[in-house]
Motif scaffolding. Structure first.
Motif, mmCIF file in Angstrom:
data_model
loop_
_atom_site.group_PDB
_atom_site.id
_atom_site.type_symbol
_atom_site.label_atom_id
_atom_site.label_comp_id
_atom_site.label_asym_id
_atom_site.label_seq_id
_atom_site.Cartn_x
_atom_site.Cartn_y
_atom_site.Cartn_z
ATOM 1 N N VAL A 61 0.857 -1.194 0.000
ATOM 2 C CA VAL A 61 0.000 0.000 0.000
ATOM 3 C C VAL A 61 0.887 1.236 0.000
ATOM 4 N N SER A 62 0.334 2.324 -0.490
ATOM 5 C CA SER A 62 1.073 3.584 -0.454
ATOM 6 C C SER A 62 0.920 4.216 0.919
ATOM 7 N N GLU A 63 1.788 5.131 1.237
ATOM 8 C CA GLU A 63 1.725 5.781 2.534
ATOM 9 C C GLU A 63 0.505 6.695 2.633
ATOM 10 N N LYS A 64 0.080 7.256 1.506
ATOM 11 C CA LYS A 64 -1.023 8.206 1.536
ATOM 12 C C LYS A 64 -2.377 7.518 1.440
ATOM 13 N N GLU A 65 -2.444 6.440 0.668
ATOM 14 C CA GLU A 65 -3.720 5.776 0.458
ATOM 15 C C GLU A 65 -3.718 4.408 1.127
ATOM 16 N N LYS A 66 -4.821 4.086 1.723
ATOM 17 C CA LYS A 66 -4.960 2.767 2.344
ATOM 18 C C LYS A 66 -5.797 1.893 1.424
ATOM 19 N N ASP A 67 -5.115 1.260 0.466
ATOM 20 C CA ASP A 67 -5.815 0.414 -0.505
ATOM 21 C C ASP A 67 -6.466 -0.768 0.189
ATOM 22 N N HIS A 68 -7.643 -1.136 -0.282
ATOM 23 C CA HIS A 68 -8.310 -2.324 0.209
ATOM 24 C C HIS A 68 -8.728 -3.229 -0.939
ATOM 25 N N SER A 69 -8.273 -2.900 -2.115
ATOM 26 C CA SER A 69 -8.502 -3.729 -3.293
ATOM 27 C C SER A 69 -7.178 -3.848 -4.027
ATOM 28 N N PHE A 70 -6.807 -5.067 -4.343
ATOM 29 C CA PHE A 70 -5.469 -5.325 -4.874
ATOM 30 C C PHE A 70 -5.544 -6.219 -6.102
ATOM 31 N N VAL A 71 -4.572 -6.001 -6.977
ATOM 32 C CA VAL A 71 -4.388 -6.886 -8.132
ATOM 33 C C VAL A 71 -3.417 -7.988 -7.725
ATOM 34 N N THR A 104 6.542 -5.709 0.144
ATOM 35 C CA THR A 104 5.441 -6.174 0.984
ATOM 36 C C THR A 104 5.338 -5.311 2.233
ATOM 37 N N VAL A 105 4.144 -4.813 2.497
ATOM 38 C CA VAL A 105 3.901 -4.000 3.681
ATOM 39 C C VAL A 105 3.287 -4.844 4.795
ATOM 40 N N SER A 106 2.424 -5.775 4.428
ATOM 41 C CA SER A 106 1.731 -6.609 5.394
ATOM 42 C C SER A 106 1.287 -7.889 4.702
ATOM 43 N N VAL A 107 0.961 -8.897 5.508
ATOM 44 C CA VAL A 107 0.397 -10.134 4.972
ATOM 45 C C VAL A 107 -0.991 -10.297 5.577
ATOM 46 N N VAL A 108 -1.968 -10.445 4.684
ATOM 47 C CA VAL A 108 -3.355 -10.565 5.112
ATOM 48 C C VAL A 108 -3.747 -12.041 5.090
ATOM 49 N N PRO A 109 -4.232 -12.610 6.194
ATOM 50 C CA PRO A 109 -4.652 -14.018 6.194
ATOM 51 C C PRO A 109 -5.741 -14.264 5.152
ATOM 52 N N HIS A 110 -5.671 -15.406 4.485
ATOM 53 C CA HIS A 110 -6.596 -15.655 3.373
ATOM 54 C C HIS A 110 -8.040 -15.744 3.842
ATOM 55 N N ARG A 119 -8.653 -10.063 -8.585
ATOM 56 C CA ARG A 119 -8.862 -8.932 -7.692
ATOM 57 C C ARG A 119 -9.083 -9.436 -6.269
ATOM 58 N N LEU A 120 -8.335 -8.864 -5.334
ATOM 59 C CA LEU A 120 -8.426 -9.234 -3.925
ATOM 60 C C LEU A 120 -9.053 -8.089 -3.162
ATOM 61 N N ALA A 121 -10.060 -8.396 -2.362
ATOM 62 C CA ALA A 121 -10.716 -7.370 -1.551
ATOM 63 C C ALA A 121 -10.518 -7.688 -0.074
ATOM 64 N N PHE A 122 -10.281 -6.634 0.720
ATOM 65 C CA PHE A 122 -10.043 -6.789 2.157
ATOM 66 C C PHE A 122 -10.571 -5.548 2.840
ATOM 67 N N THR A 123 -11.437 -5.733 3.822
ATOM 68 C CA THR A 123 -12.082 -4.577 4.446
ATOM 69 C C THR A 123 -11.467 -4.195 5.787
ATOM 70 N N GLY A 124 -10.551 -5.024 6.304
ATOM 71 C CA GLY A 124 -9.938 -4.725 7.597
ATOM 72 C C GLY A 124 -8.828 -3.701 7.481
ATOM 73 N N GLU A 125 -8.131 -3.507 8.577
ATOM 74 C CA GLU A 125 -7.035 -2.534 8.632
ATOM 75 C C GLU A 125 -5.740 -3.170 8.163
ATOM 76 N N ILE A 126 -5.009 -2.457 7.354
ATOM 77 C CA ILE A 126 -3.687 -2.896 6.919
ATOM 78 C C ILE A 126 -2.669 -2.410 7.962
ATOM 79 N N VAL A 127 -2.071 -3.350 8.696
ATOM 80 C CA VAL A 127 -1.093 -3.002 9.731
ATOM 81 C C VAL A 127 0.300 -3.307 9.206
ATOM 82 N N PRO A 128 1.135 -2.290 8.994
ATOM 83 C CA PRO A 128 2.477 -2.541 8.472
ATOM 84 C C PRO A 128 3.239 -3.548 9.341
ATOM 85 N N GLY A 129 3.851 -4.525 8.692
ATOM 86 C CA GLY A 129 4.669 -5.526 9.376
ATOM 87 C C GLY A 129 3.895 -6.693 9.936
ATOM 88 N N GLU A 130 2.553 -6.644 9.873
ATOM 89 C CA GLU A 130 1.757 -7.716 10.468
ATOM 90 C C GLU A 130 1.923 -9.021 9.675
#
Length: 405
Positions: A61-71, A104-110, A119-130
């Motif tokens: 994710v970028s520092e300015k935008e908190k993307d929740h949809s990914f390619v 890689t900023v974070s890893v989101v559990p599947h 297209r991957l969608a995730f509605t939770g919080e992206i925590v750097p290093g998680e």
């Protein structure tokens, strides 16, 4: 020759002559409970690269935008190295322990994601290093893994294997030979004639020596041999070992052979007799650079003498601290004898919510084996002239084996 010495004097005389053994290299799987010969350092970071801690998706994710949809660029297989870095808004499928793409900023559990096509969608919080295991999180390159003198345990075995070590340098095992004296003593497999007894001390000492990391090169009996024959037998055993333990014949009676046999070899007798019970009839000598430790023929006295005189030698030969750990504990039970020389009472040390307690074991006579059957792991050290030991008294205890609480 010194006679009837204090225990500490006897121990210092013996240990002053002991030099740790050289090293040998053994396969890693054979190194359990052996003693590390030289410091071991990690050769690289572990893990060697950033890894995923879960099955899921590495996201950027970028520092300015908190993307929740990914390619989703790719689904990485176990062990597959990514040849690219993720850009903001990109993701890659990853597995637990798998390498992560750069960026890689974070890893989101599947299980908390939704995938539609690429297209991957995730509605939770992206925590750097998680859910990221950074490279070197476990060990850094050059970090100390084990010091000289460390005992190899399963955890260390696993760590060494992780760094590709299939062999390890350890102290050579001490070679111990055991000689039973006494014309009346026969092999434990024999049917004793009237007046004869089976050898129990030889197997007892062999088991104790092995428990302390020694290799037993032989358990022999002198039987009805003459002094010249026993001398030759003792010299052969000295050539095949680092230390010889004799048992029996250590008193000063007309039939006691230990001191005479030791002197016949030309060994220098260090002391004979120690101011303790049980085990007062103990002695030691040095032959070239090898020790002969002579122990009582009474089983409980033989065991006590081994722990107080021989076990420190075996530890030091392997580069370990020779002195056993000593603690204070509350006595459970009583011991009614009083007075006399310094006494070592067989005990079993345990820990409960109130602290350390030591139980006096049954069968405390020098001639008895009973007290050796109850998983005794300690000797209660009673000073000379001690009063009867009462339940609840605080006593000083020598630990015979490692104890954790």
């Amino acid at each position: 020759m010194l006679e009837n010495v204090k225990l500490e004097e006897a121990q210092e005389l013996i240990l002053s002559l002991v030099t740790p053994l050289p090293d040998e290299t053994v396969p890693l799987l054979d190194a359990l409970n052996r003693v590390i010969y030289k410091d071991i350092y990690s050769l690289s970071d572990l893990p060697s690269c950033d890894q995923s801690a879960v099955d899921g998706y590495a996201v950027s994710v970028s520092e300015k935008e908190k993307d929740h949809s990914f390619v989703v660029k790719e689904h990485l297989k176990p062990g597959e190295m990514p040849g690219y870095s993720l850009l903001p808004g990109e993701a890659a499928g990853v597995v637990t322990g798998g390498p992560l793409p750069g960026g890689t900023v974070s890893v989101v559990p599947h299980e908390v994601t939704r995938l539609a096509g690429n297209r991957l969608a995730f509605t939770g919080e992206i925590v750097p290093g998680e859910n990221i295991k950074p490279h070197g999180e476990d060990f850094k390159a050059g970090e100390l893994l084990a010091r000289r003198g460390a005992v190899v345990n399963p955890g260390l075995t696993g760590a060494l294997a992780a760094f590709g070590r299939s062999e390890v340098a350890v102290f050579r095992c001490p070679r111990v030979a055991i000689l039973g004296l006494g014309q009346e003593v026969v092999d434990c497999s024999a049917l004793p004639l009237p007046g004869q007894i089976r050898d129990s001390n030889g197997p007892l000492l062999a088991g104790l020596a092995r428990k302390h990391g020694a290799q037993v090169t032989g358990v022999q009996l002198a039987g009805g041999g003459t002094l010249p024959q026993i001398k030759d037998q003792l010299e052969r055993m000295l050539r095949q070992s680092d230390i010889v333990l004799t048992t029996g014949g250590t008193a000063s009676g007309a039939s006691d052979q230990a001191l005479y046999a030791v002197r016949q070899t030309g060994a220098k007798v260090l002391f004979w007799g120690v101011r303790i019970k049980p085990g007062s009839h103990s002695g030691a000598a040095v032959y070239d650079d090898k020790l002969i430790i002579s122990l009582s023929g009474n089983p409980a006295a033989c065991s006590a003498g081994y722990h107080l005189l021989a076990a420190p030698v075996l530890r030091l030969l392997q580069g370990l601290n020779p002195w056993p750990r000593r603690v204070n504990a509350v006595c459970a039970g009583s011991y009614k004898k009083w007075g006399g020389p310094r006494r070592f009472v067989q005990g079993n040390l345990e820990a409960d919510q109130k602290g350390l307690k030591v139980t006096v074991l049954p069968g405390q006579k020098s001639s008895m084996l009973r007290g050796l059957l109850n998983n005794g792991n300690a000797l209660i050290d009673l000073p000379a002239g001690h009063p009867p030991l009462e339940e609840g008294a605080e006593v000083s205890v020598i630990l015979l084996y490692p104890f954790k609480w």
